[in-house]
Design an enzyme around this catalytic site. Sequence first.
Site, PDB file in Angstrom:
ATOM      1  N   SER A 267      28.365   5.329   7.046  1.00  0.00           N
ATOM      2  CA  SER A 267      27.147   6.282   7.816  1.00  0.00           C
ATOM      3  C   SER A 267      26.004   5.798   8.564  1.00  0.00           C
ATOM      4  O   SER A 267      25.709   4.421   7.628  1.00  0.00           O
ATOM      5  CB  SER A 267      26.840   7.485   6.925  1.00  0.00           C
ATOM      6  OG  SER A 267      26.447   8.114   6.837  1.00  0.00           O
ATOM      7  N   LYS A 268      26.276   6.471   9.262  1.00  0.00           N
ATOM      8  CA  LYS A 268      25.393   5.730  10.660  1.00  0.00           C
ATOM      9  C   LYS A 268      23.834   6.460  10.379  1.00  0.00           C
ATOM     10  O   LYS A 268      23.143   5.466   9.977  1.00  0.00           O
ATOM     11  CB  LYS A 268      25.396   6.858  11.861  1.00  0.00           C
ATOM     12  CG  LYS A 268      24.376   6.072  12.788  1.00  0.00           C
ATOM     13  CD  LYS A 268      24.627   4.731  13.385  1.00  0.00           C
ATOM     14  CE  LYS A 268      23.451   5.082  15.056  1.00  0.00           C
ATOM     15  NZ  LYS A 268      24.012   3.504  15.268  1.00  0.00           N
TER      16      LYS A 268
END
Length: 496
Positions: A267-268
């Site tokens: 996940s960013k």
Amino acid sequence: MPDTKWLSDMESRIPHDGVRTRFAPSPTGYMHVGNLRTALYTWLIARHSGGKFILRIEDTDQGRFVEGAVDVIYRTLAECGLDHDEGPDVGGPVGPYIQTERRGFYKEYAELLIEKGHAYRCFCGKTESEEDSGDFDRGPDPCRALTREEADRRAAAGESCVIRQKMPETGSTTFHDAVYGDITVENKELEDQILIKSDGLPTYNFANVIDDHLMGITHVVRGAEYLSSAPKYNLLYEAFGWPVPTYVHCSSVMVTDSGTGATRKMSKRHGDPSYEDLIASGYLTPAVVNYVALLGWSPGGEREIYSLPELAEVFDIHGVSKSPAVFDINKLTYFNAEYLRAMPAEDFASVSEPWIRKAVKDSSLDVSQIAALLQQRTERLSDIPEKVDFFDAVPEYSPELYVHKKSKTDIPGSLETLKKLLPALEAVDNWDDETILKILTDMAESEGVKNAKIMWPLRIAVTGKAVTPGGAVEIARILGKSRTVERVKAAISMLS
């Protein structure tokens, strides 16, 4: 009432020219690794079968729209070699290829579903955001019982409403996935999902079914998180009487959290790298693409390094795994090093030049000569500046660097070596590897010592570092006679 002539015209435009796949990203600002993998597998399926790869921008969720994000999508696909046959920028027979430009399409199909008895207008107070949060359990929706006439009257009077899919209340729905096989879901577990929101825009779940059908999409590749929505898609296809495309759900890309040690989805939001982050960190695009292709797919055998055309030749859906793939930055670094070392020397010099110039500002120093020292010793391009900063200036260093057990050097001995080397270096006319090496080996022979005892002090004097790309001879040659002599003099002064 739906416009039957318009619907008929739309159906007549649907291509039936073999395999057609689509990559349909939302313009949210960057291309994360999972998105890139979806695009890659979608492209590979099309190219392996000689089919068409379509780019569609799904921008109906305007709240998440990021300015410039569409350009990021175009740029990433182009850099990775994932050329599309149809799309917003190149056109095609079933455009437009941007969802907000197709908003007039969805209402007609929603009206057709109402007429077929598979959808209804809902005037209840549930908002789309509340429904998405999962706060509502399925219960009797009073709007399901409204007559068509009553619902039409209330909508015509301006009362706000959404259009919902009318899920069967009994039985089950079975769908087939190329990776996960047959999956059956009890219909009583399915919410009457919204198809058209109160603002007239379609939800993602409805728009992508309509668009996939109208664009003749035969294979739909997406993340395993959409498995739970697949029964709803199937019921929509069945309600319209349309053929169901081949579903290819890919398992999640996981990563080990550096803080907790736990395995979680990439996940960013957690600081995990996007495609652009990886390139900025010194990874080559072909290495990233090759590595991402193997995140959840195996061609079989021991081979790991594949060019993009080779991947297209061997790609097979049946090689996609159900098990979550683990993104390993060390494994990617290994791939990157293999690609860097296999490059033609001139290509490596070209890609490394910007990184070399971050540290080596002196334009008289030859980048290609420095690159030649680096190619077999570099894993990431971003490692280069720290490796070569000494070419511009010798960093401050401790005299203890001259103490090297393996070379059998110490500080007094190194000082004497440099004093003897200085006049020999100053006398050189032809400054090349062969001449410099002869000076060093001749001195070692005359002193009755191994070459390393002479070379080590010179390398420390000209670099100020214990670890360098290349040895004393190559570095002195690249620095040139005057710089080398100047640095040897400075070393003598320091050690004295």
